[in-house]
Design a protein around this motif. Structure first.
Motif, short mmCIF file in Angstrom:
data_model
loop_
_atom_site.label_atom_id
_atom_site.label_comp_id
_atom_site.label_asym_id
_atom_site.label_seq_id
_atom_site.Cartn_x
_atom_site.Cartn_y
_atom_site.Cartn_z
N ILE A 68 0.85 -1.20 0.00
CA ILE A 68 0.00 0.00 0.00
C ILE A 68 0.88 1.25 0.00
O ILE A 68 0.65 2.19 -0.77
CB ILE A 68 -0.94 0.00 1.21
N TRP A 69 1.89 1.25 0.86
CA TRP A 69 2.80 2.39 0.95
C TRP A 69 3.57 2.57 -0.35
O TRP A 69 3.70 3.70 -0.86
CB TRP A 69 3.76 2.17 2.11
N ASN A 70 4.06 1.48 -0.93
CA ASN A 70 4.78 1.58 -2.21
C ASN A 70 3.88 2.14 -3.31
O ASN A 70 4.31 3.00 -4.10
CB ASN A 70 5.28 0.19 -2.64
N THR A 71 2.65 1.66 -3.36
CA THR A 71 1.72 2.13 -4.40
C THR A 71 1.42 3.60 -4.24
O THR A 71 1.36 4.35 -5.24
CB THR A 71 0.42 1.31 -4.34
N LEU A 72 1.23 4.06 -3.02
CA LEU A 72 0.95 5.48 -2.78
C LEU A 72 2.13 6.35 -3.18
O LEU A 72 1.94 7.43 -3.77
CB LEU A 72 0.60 5.70 -1.30
N ILE A 73 3.34 5.90 -2.86
CA ILE A 73 4.53 6.68 -3.23
C ILE A 73 4.65 6.79 -4.74
O ILE A 73 4.86 7.89 -5.30
CB ILE A 73 5.80 6.03 -2.64
N ILE A 74 4.50 5.67 -5.45
CA ILE A 74 4.60 5.70 -6.91
C ILE A 74 3.48 6.55 -7.50
O ILE A 74 3.70 7.29 -8.47
CB ILE A 74 4.55 4.25 -7.46
N TRP A 75 2.30 6.47 -6.91
CA TRP A 75 1.17 7.27 -7.42
C TRP A 75 1.44 8.76 -7.25
O TRP A 75 1.21 9.54 -8.18
CB TRP A 75 -0.11 6.87 -6.70
N VAL A 76 1.92 9.17 -6.10
CA VAL A 76 2.20 10.59 -5.87
C VAL A 76 3.32 11.07 -6.79
O VAL A 76 3.22 12.15 -7.40
CB VAL A 76 2.58 10.84 -4.39
N SER A 162 7.41 5.52 -11.76
CA SER A 162 6.57 6.72 -11.81
C SER A 162 6.73 7.44 -13.14
O SER A 162 5.76 7.97 -13.69
CB SER A 162 6.94 7.67 -10.66
N ALA A 163 7.97 7.47 -13.67
CA ALA A 163 8.21 8.13 -14.96
C ALA A 163 7.47 7.42 -16.08
O ALA A 163 6.92 8.08 -16.99
CB ALA A 163 9.71 8.15 -15.24
N VAL A 164 7.42 6.09 -16.04
CA VAL A 164 6.69 5.33 -17.06
C VAL A 164 5.21 5.71 -17.04
O VAL A 164 4.59 5.98 -18.08
CB VAL A 164 6.87 3.82 -16.84
N ILE A 165 4.63 5.73 -15.85
CA ILE A 165 3.21 6.02 -15.70
C ILE A 165 2.91 7.47 -16.09
O ILE A 165 1.92 7.75 -16.78
CB ILE A 165 2.76 5.74 -14.26
N PHE A 219 -8.62 13.62 -11.03
CA PHE A 219 -8.04 13.18 -9.76
C PHE A 219 -8.66 11.86 -9.30
O PHE A 219 -7.94 10.96 -8.85
CB PHE A 219 -8.24 14.26 -8.70
N ILE A 220 -9.98 11.73 -9.42
CA ILE A 220 -10.62 10.49 -8.98
C ILE A 220 -10.21 9.32 -9.87
O ILE A 220 -9.89 8.22 -9.38
CB ILE A 220 -12.15 10.65 -8.96
N THR A 221 -10.19 9.53 -11.18
CA THR A 221 -9.78 8.46 -12.08
C THR A 221 -8.31 8.09 -11.87
O THR A 221 -7.93 6.91 -11.99
CB THR A 221 -10.01 8.85 -13.54
N SER A 222 -7.48 9.09 -11.54
CA SER A 222 -6.06 8.78 -11.29
C SER A 222 -5.89 8.02 -9.98
O SER A 222 -5.00 7.17 -9.88
CB SER A 222 -5.23 10.07 -11.26
N VAL A 223 -6.73 8.30 -8.99
CA VAL A 223 -6.68 7.54 -7.74
C VAL A 223 -7.07 6.09 -7.99
O VAL A 223 -6.38 5.15 -7.55
CB VAL A 223 -7.60 8.18 -6.67
N ILE A 224 -8.18 5.89 -8.71
CA ILE A 224 -8.65 4.53 -8.98
C ILE A 224 -7.63 3.75 -9.81
O ILE A 224 -7.31 2.59 -9.52
CB ILE A 224 -10.02 4.57 -9.68
N GLY A 225 -7.11 4.40 -10.86
CA GLY A 225 -6.15 3.71 -11.72
C GLY A 225 -4.77 3.59 -11.08
O GLY A 225 -4.09 2.58 -11.22
N GLY A 226 -4.36 4.65 -10.35
CA GLY A 226 -3.03 4.66 -9.76
C GLY A 226 -2.85 3.64 -8.66
O GLY A 226 -1.74 3.14 -8.44
N VAL A 274 -9.21 -0.50 -0.09
CA VAL A 274 -8.26 0.62 -0.08
C VAL A 274 -8.61 1.64 -1.16
O VAL A 274 -8.62 2.86 -0.92
CB VAL A 274 -6.82 0.11 -0.27
N VAL A 275 -8.93 1.15 -2.36
CA VAL A 275 -9.29 2.05 -3.47
C VAL A 275 -10.56 2.83 -3.13
O VAL A 275 -10.64 4.05 -3.37
CB VAL A 275 -9.48 1.25 -4.77
N MET A 276 -11.55 2.17 -2.55
CA MET A 276 -12.79 2.84 -2.20
C MET A 276 -12.57 3.90 -1.12
O MET A 276 -13.16 4.99 -1.17
CB MET A 276 -13.81 1.81 -1.72
#
Length: 290
Positions: A68-76, A162-165, A219-226, A274-276
């Motif tokens: 979860i922490w890794n995903t949040l860091i990459i998303w930000v 993160s650069a790829v995304i 922002f919402i779509t990026s949260v769901i996808g990210g 978590v996504v919800m």
């Protein structure tokens, strides 16, 4: 006298294929995954009912919290420059005096149609510490003397993912921003110009506030996808000590590598929760100013 309402049922035949397809390929797997999350099943033996044991295990799973922490860091790290770049390009390419703007829109949108797996493979080859082109360029320029093992660093492996995304999705967000900009009436800008507003004031006090619904959508779509990152990070690797492993990567490894399908189903519903939660927080934060 009111006209008679046509109550023909032929319309149901036209919408039925969608609902049948959703029931077979969408709803049925979702319900079956929920069923498996209460079982113990390795894909070979018969499922055994274990109740909430998988969810209890999930609540105490430190690897899941790490993902979860890794995903949040990459998303930000991917979402912040992505939105800034997309907005700046949208503001520039929406100007009337820009020549060839349709060409540049197509060029910037092009990475979005490339599959994430392809991008992951390309970036993994570029940043390979032995044969990668990035190390070769840096060494030829004299910036570094020895090749850098990029994927052996926790933060570099996250930054590359993160650069790829960011590179894949900034063009899509740019197109959405341009659509939002073109939806703003010209009369608003004309009134601001008559009142003597500068370009900066127009952007800060007219354009950005009127783009708020677009910001919320992106922002919402990026949260769901990210929070469901999988393809590109999988091609780039987990990083040292699994510092680049995302939640969906953990689900994939649990279910399809370790053959623990029942616990993988519980992880899937954990990801859904978590996504919800983060989507609800985002939607709630957007209403605070209202």
């Amino acid at each position: 006298m009111g006209s008679k309402v046509n109550k023909s049922y032929y319309g149901y035949f036209f919408v039925a294929p969608f609902f049948i397809g959703f029931a077979v390929f969408g709803l049925a797997p979702i319900l079956y995954t929920l069923y498996l999350s209460f079982m113990k099943w390795d894909g070979f033996t018969d499922p055994v009912y274990v109740g909430f044991a998988n969810y209890t295990r999930l609540l105490h799973d430190t690897f899941f919290y790490q993902t979860i922490w890794n995903t949040l860091i990459i998303w930000v790290l991917s979402n912040t420059p992505q939105l800034i770049l997309a907005l700046l390009l949208a503001l520039i390419l929406n100007e009337k005096f820009i020549r060839g703007k349709h060409f540049f829109r197509a060029v910037y949108f092009f990475p979005h149609i490339i599959t994430p797996v392809t991008l992951g493979v390309i970036f993994s080859l570029m940043f390979d510490w032995q044969t990668g082109s990035i190390n070769k360029v840096l060494m030829d320029l004299g910036i570094v003397h020895d090749p850098i093992n990029w994927f052996n660093s926790p933060w570099w492996s996250r930054l590359i993912a993160s650069a790829v995304i960011c590179w894949q999705y900034f063009g899509f967000n740019m197109i959405v921003f341009i659509a939002g900009l073109q939806g703003i009436p010209n009369e608003v800008y004309e009134a601001a110009e008559i009142d003597g507003a500068s370009k900066t004031q127009t952007a800060l006090y007219i354009t950005l506030p009127l783009l708020r619904p677009v910001f919320l959508f992106i922002f919402i779509t990026s949260v769901i996808g990210g929070l469901q990152l999988f393809d590109a990070p999988l091609m780039l690797g987990d990083g040292p000590d699994n510092t680049a492993r995302t939640m969906v990567m953990y689900l994939y490894e649990t279910a399809f590598k370790n053959f623990d399908y029942s616990y993988g189903a519980a992880v899937a519903y954990g990801i859904f929760f978590v996504v919800m939660v983060f989507t609800a927080i985002t939607a709630r934060a957007s209403r605070l100013k209202d």
